[in-house]
Design an enzyme around this catalytic site. Structure first.
Site, PDB file in Angstrom:
ATOM      1  N   TYR A 156       0.841  -1.208   0.000  1.00 59.62           N
ATOM      2  CA  TYR A 156       0.000   0.000   0.000  1.00 59.62           C
ATOM      3  C   TYR A 156       0.873   1.254   0.000  1.00 59.62           C
ATOM      4  O   TYR A 156       0.633   2.188  -0.765  1.00 59.62           O
ATOM      5  CB  TYR A 156      -0.909  -0.018   1.223  1.00 59.62           C
ATOM      6  CG  TYR A 156      -1.820   1.182   1.349  1.00 59.62           C
ATOM      7  CD1 TYR A 156      -2.896   1.356   0.479  1.00 59.62           C
ATOM      8  CD2 TYR A 156      -1.601   2.143   2.342  1.00 59.62           C
ATOM      9  CE1 TYR A 156      -3.743   2.456   0.605  1.00 59.62           C
ATOM     10  CE2 TYR A 156      -2.445   3.245   2.464  1.00 59.62           C
ATOM     11  CZ  TYR A 156      -3.509   3.395   1.597  1.00 59.62           C
ATOM     12  OH  TYR A 156      -4.338   4.484   1.724  1.00 59.62           O
ATOM     13  N   LYS A 160       1.155   4.358  -2.828  1.00 58.90           N
ATOM     14  CA  LYS A 160       0.915   5.752  -2.469  1.00 58.90           C
ATOM     15  C   LYS A 160       2.163   6.607  -2.680  1.00 58.90           C
ATOM     16  O   LYS A 160       2.072   7.784  -3.049  1.00 58.90           O
ATOM     17  CB  LYS A 160       0.443   5.844  -1.015  1.00 58.90           C
ATOM     18  CG  LYS A 160      -0.939   5.246  -0.804  1.00 58.90           C
ATOM     19  CD  LYS A 160      -1.983   5.923  -1.666  1.00 58.90           C
ATOM     20  CE  LYS A 160      -3.391   5.435  -1.401  1.00 58.90           C
ATOM     21  NZ  LYS A 160      -4.399   6.140  -2.225  1.00 58.90           N
TER      22      LYS A 160
END
Length: 248
Positions: A156, A160
């Site tokens: 994740y 990002k």
């Protein structure tokens, strides 16, 4: 609809931060397109909330990670509204897990939604922005995790962080067209996801935040509203942290 309204597409806008962004930008007298993948009812509720105030909005379902669906959506927007002036790449999924136990299919899904989705939507929207010549705006929704990392969120965080590099480079590519590209990196935000945490998890998160509280979705949306406004025209390639003081 008057021609003066800017056309704003917000991906993943049926709930949470995306919903708050849609409401905030509608109040700036834009026409807001609320994107959803599967939650049509929730997206239509956002539209109903906006239009009940005499403001302008519509919903449009498509998968940001599917090139054909993105292209078809942009064709629909162009046919109905003339194109897109503002894109907020908000759609994302947090598929967490320690790297040693992480599933390859979860990796692929995270990359496709969080990173490829922004790539496909930005590419499609830019063609429209260049033709319309209305000081286009692209805003990426990153995360404090993409800046400082977090155990159990390796993939994740990578997606990002990828958005930040993507935006910095794209900002340089389109600056001559007066199109700006910026990133918002929220900290912990009070949404359905944080509401599902245990009391112990919530306490641990709050201890990381100097302001000792979560952000509200509207506090994130207000920064988006500024970045898509005319007042932000000299800001591009930047990452704005909205995290309550979680400095790196």
């Amino acid at each position: 609809m008057t021609q003066e309204k800017r056309i704003v597409l917000i991906t993943g806008a049926s709930r949470g931060i995306g919903r708050a962004i849609a409401i905030a930008l509608a109040h700036q007298d834009h026409h807001v397109i609320v994107n959803y993948r599967s939650q049509k009812e929730a997206a239509d509720e956002v539209v109903a909330q906006i239009t009940s105030k005499g403001l302008s909005a519509s919903s449009l379902g498509f998968d940001v990670a599917d090139n054909k669906q993105v292209e078809a959506a942009m064709e629909t927007i162009t046919r109905e509204f003339g194109g897109v002036d503002v894109l907020v790449n908000n759609a994302g999924i947090p598929l967490d897990g320690l790297l040693l136990r992480y599933k390859d299919e979860d990796f692929d899904q995270s990359i496709n939604v969080n990173l490829k989705g922004a790539y496909l939507c930005s590419k499609a929207a830019l063609k429209s922005m260049m033709k319309r010549k209305k000081d286009g705006r692209i805003v990426m929704m990153s995360s404090v995790v993409g800046q400082m990392g977090n155990a159990g969120q390796t993939v994740y965080a990578a997606t990002k962080a990828g958005l930040i590099g993507f935006a910095k480079s794209l900002a340089r590519e389109v600056a001559s067209r007066q199109i700006t590209v910026n990133v918002i990196a929220p900290g912990f935000v009070e949404t359905e996801m944080t509401g599902a945490l245990t009391d112990a998890q919530k306490e641990a998160m709050l201890n990381m935040i100097p302001l000792k509280r979560y952000a509200s979705p509207s506090e994130i949306a207000s920064v988006v509203a500024f970045l898509v406004s005319k007042d932000s025209g000299y800001i591009t390639g930047q990452t704005i942290a909205v995290n309550g003081g979680m400095y790196l």
